[in-house]
Design a protein around this motif. Structure first.
Motif, short mmCIF file in Angstrom:
data_model
loop_
_atom_site.label_atom_id
_atom_site.label_comp_id
_atom_site.label_asym_id
_atom_site.label_seq_id
_atom_site.Cartn_x
_atom_site.Cartn_y
_atom_site.Cartn_z
N ASN A 353 0.81 -1.22 0.00
CA ASN A 353 0.00 0.00 0.00
C ASN A 353 0.85 1.27 0.00
O ASN A 353 0.31 2.36 -0.18
CB ASN A 353 -0.91 0.03 1.25
CG ASN A 353 -2.01 -1.00 1.17
OD1 ASN A 353 -2.61 -1.21 0.11
ND2 ASN A 353 -2.30 -1.66 2.29
N PHE A 354 2.16 1.12 0.21
CA PHE A 354 3.03 2.30 0.28
C PHE A 354 3.38 2.74 -1.14
O PHE A 354 4.05 2.01 -1.89
CB PHE A 354 4.30 1.98 1.07
CG PHE A 354 5.16 3.17 1.34
CD1 PHE A 354 5.05 3.87 2.52
CD2 PHE A 354 6.09 3.61 0.40
CE1 PHE A 354 5.85 4.98 2.78
CE2 PHE A 354 6.89 4.71 0.63
CZ PHE A 354 6.77 5.40 1.83
N PRO A 355 2.94 3.94 -1.58
CA PRO A 355 3.19 4.35 -2.97
C PRO A 355 4.57 4.96 -3.16
O PRO A 355 5.05 5.73 -2.34
CB PRO A 355 2.10 5.40 -3.21
CG PRO A 355 1.88 6.01 -1.85
CD PRO A 355 2.12 4.91 -0.85
N VAL A 356 5.21 4.60 -4.26
CA VAL A 356 6.47 5.21 -4.66
C VAL A 356 6.16 6.40 -5.56
O VAL A 356 5.25 6.33 -6.39
CB VAL A 356 7.36 4.20 -5.40
CG1 VAL A 356 8.63 4.86 -5.94
CG2 VAL A 356 7.73 3.05 -4.47
N GLN A 357 6.89 7.49 -5.39
CA GLN A 357 6.64 8.67 -6.21
C GLN A 357 7.93 9.15 -6.89
O GLN A 357 9.02 8.63 -6.62
CB GLN A 357 6.02 9.80 -5.38
CG GLN A 357 6.93 10.41 -4.34
CD GLN A 357 6.22 11.48 -3.53
OE1 GLN A 357 5.04 11.36 -3.19
NE2 GLN A 357 6.92 12.55 -3.21
N ASP A 358 7.76 10.12 -7.76
CA ASP A 358 8.88 10.62 -8.56
C ASP A 358 10.01 11.12 -7.67
O ASP A 358 9.78 11.80 -6.67
CB ASP A 358 8.37 11.76 -9.46
CG ASP A 358 9.43 12.25 -10.43
OD1 ASP A 358 10.27 11.43 -10.84
OD2 ASP A 358 9.41 13.44 -10.77
N ARG A 359 11.26 10.76 -8.01
CA ARG A 359 12.49 11.18 -7.37
C ARG A 359 12.71 10.54 -6.00
O ARG A 359 13.62 10.95 -5.26
CB ARG A 359 12.53 12.71 -7.22
CG ARG A 359 12.49 13.45 -8.55
CD ARG A 359 12.38 14.95 -8.35
NE ARG A 359 13.52 15.46 -7.62
CZ ARG A 359 13.58 16.68 -7.09
NH1 ARG A 359 12.55 17.49 -7.20
NH2 ARG A 359 14.65 17.09 -6.45
N ASP A 360 11.96 9.53 -5.65
CA ASP A 360 12.23 8.79 -4.42
C ASP A 360 13.59 8.10 -4.51
O ASP A 360 14.01 7.66 -5.59
CB ASP A 360 11.16 7.72 -4.18
CG ASP A 360 9.94 8.27 -3.47
OD1 ASP A 360 9.94 9.46 -3.12
OD2 ASP A 360 8.97 7.50 -3.26
N VAL A 361 14.26 8.02 -3.35
CA VAL A 361 15.49 7.23 -3.24
C VAL A 361 15.23 6.11 -2.24
O VAL A 361 14.99 6.37 -1.06
CB VAL A 361 16.69 8.08 -2.78
CG1 VAL A 361 17.93 7.21 -2.60
CG2 VAL A 361 16.98 9.19 -3.78
N ILE A 362 15.24 4.88 -2.72
CA ILE A 362 15.05 3.71 -1.86
C ILE A 362 16.43 3.15 -1.54
O ILE A 362 17.19 2.80 -2.45
CB ILE A 362 14.18 2.66 -2.57
CG1 ILE A 362 12.82 3.25 -2.94
CG2 ILE A 362 14.00 1.42 -1.68
CD1 ILE A 362 11.97 2.33 -3.81
N TYR A 363 16.73 3.08 -0.25
CA TYR A 363 18.07 2.65 0.17
C TYR A 363 17.95 1.49 1.15
O TYR A 363 17.17 1.53 2.11
CB TYR A 363 18.83 3.80 0.84
CG TYR A 363 20.14 3.38 1.46
CD1 TYR A 363 21.22 3.00 0.67
CD2 TYR A 363 20.29 3.35 2.85
CE1 TYR A 363 22.42 2.60 1.25
CE2 TYR A 363 21.48 2.95 3.43
CZ TYR A 363 22.55 2.57 2.63
OH TYR A 363 23.73 2.16 3.19
#
Length: 394
Positions: A353-363
């Protein structure tokens, strides 16, 4: 000399272990792809990361973010009732045809009359008037009928109005009005379509996908394209694939609508202990954090700290609880670090349910065991030459 070498080897090992045990985090000179989970938490708690909120993600927060980021649906924003597109307006070109029963009184010379009976093509005199444009004031001009207001009327209503004005002047007139060119009831199609154009609306009731077909379709892939609809003072956007999947979003168009196809050149980045570090395109429909991690190869089982999955984002302050913000945002946007603990099985549901959006950095941080193994390899690489020298001396 041999004793000295053995002592040197022991000193290297014990010194390394003591240095490692004496630090809560690993030495700065040890190669790392990014901060460990402990470093992120310590820097936040110590205040060295000023103005950044560190928030643990739970189901309630994930659902709140999903609701806030979910685009509005066209069916909820715009009226879907098909409008009547047979109405005449300024700029339209219309043709007028008049039949007058012999003897023609005003629209032609007299012709021999046939026996009493129904009006036929041979017994009536036809006059085709030149095409004319509806004026900005919404009127047309016709001989013997004068200036006639036509804006907002159908061709049938205009016919009735002309007959009424000719009654008593022409001999049993019959009138046909035809819309030669529709300029008032049109919509504009622009953006990433193969042919930007004006599309006239007809009584059929054209819909959103009809406009895209008239524009030659989209230049980009469907899953990377969003459709923006502007009507009056209202503008809304939806992913094209969502409109195709849900027929209710394929709403009827109204005169003056502007349909814009927009290529979504958005992306997010995945770094750290994952199967692949990369910048990944973000689909117009959007993806969840679970999908984003899967597309990067998932967590690296040999390196990843399942407790240390972070999402670095510039977030709209309106969707973050004020109590979690370190200070009041200056421009409505705050830097936020979301933390997810994948050791908790519930995290696999939360991240859907957690939305990813533009320019996110997943680390994804390295696990302590991985850093420890790296440190041991470094010690061994230093100690082995010394052992080799020792064996050679013996």
């Amino acid at each position: 000399m041999m004793v000295a070498l053995k002592r040197a080897v022991k000193a290297i090992f014990f010194g390394g272990f003591l240095a490692l045990a004496g630090c809560s985090t690993y030495p700065g000179w040890l190669n790392m792809s990014g901060p460990s989970r402990e470093q992120v938490l310590e820097d936040h708690d110590s205040g060295r990361i000023e103005g950044i909120a560190l928030i643990d993600v739970d189901d309630a927060l994930a659902r709140k973010l999903s609701a806030a980021k979910k685009p509005g649906r066209f069916s909820d924003i715009f009226d879907d009732a098909p409008a009547k597109h047979d109405r005449v307006g300024p700029g339209d070109m219309i043709d007028i045809f008049v039949w007058e029963t012999p003897p023609a009184m005003i629209f032609g010379a007299s012709s021999p009359t046939s026996p009493a009976g129904p009006l036929t093509a041979t017994s009536a005199h036809l006059v085709a008037l030149p095409s004319q444009m509806v004026t900005p004031e919404g009127t047309i001009t016709m001989p013997f009928a004068g200036r006639i207001p036509v804006t907002g009327q159908s061709t049938q209503q205009i016919e009735e109005s002309i007959i009424k004005r000719l009654r008593g002047k022409a001999n049993q007139p019959q009138v046909l009005v035809r819309l030669a060119r529709n300029s008032a009831s049109t919509i504009t199609i622009v953006g990433d379509v193969n042919n930007s154009t004006l599309m006239p609306l007809t009584p059929k009731g054209e819909r959103l996908l009809d406009a895209l077909a008239t524009g030659g379709g989209t230049k980009q892939a469907i899953n990377r394209t969003a459709i923006q609809l502007s009507r009056g003072n209202t503008t809304a956007m939806m992913p094209l694939d969502a409109i195709i999947r849900d027929p209710r979003q394929n709403i009827a168009l109204l005169p003056g609508d502007v349909v814009t196809a927009l290529f979504q050149s958005q992306s997010f980045m995945v770094l750290g202990a994952t199967g692949k570090n990369d910048e990944i395109p973000l689909e117009a429909q959007g993806i969840s954090l679970a999908q984003a991690l899967a597309r990067s190869g998932g967590l690296n089982d040999a390196r990843a700290d399942a407790r240390g999955v972070f999402v670095f984002r510039f977030e709209d302050a309106g969707v973050v609880d004020a109590g979690r913000l370190p200070k009041k945002p200056a421009n409505g946007v705050v830097p936020v670090v979301y933390q997810i603990d994948f050791r908790d099985p519930a995290a696999f549901f939360v991240t859907q349910n957690f939305p990813v959006q533009d320019r996110d950095v997943i680390y994804v941080a390295n696990a302590p065991a991985a850093e420890f193994a790296k440190f041991l390899r470094l010690l061994v690489s230093v100690a082995l030459p010394a052992v080799s020298i020792n064996n050679a001396v013996q």
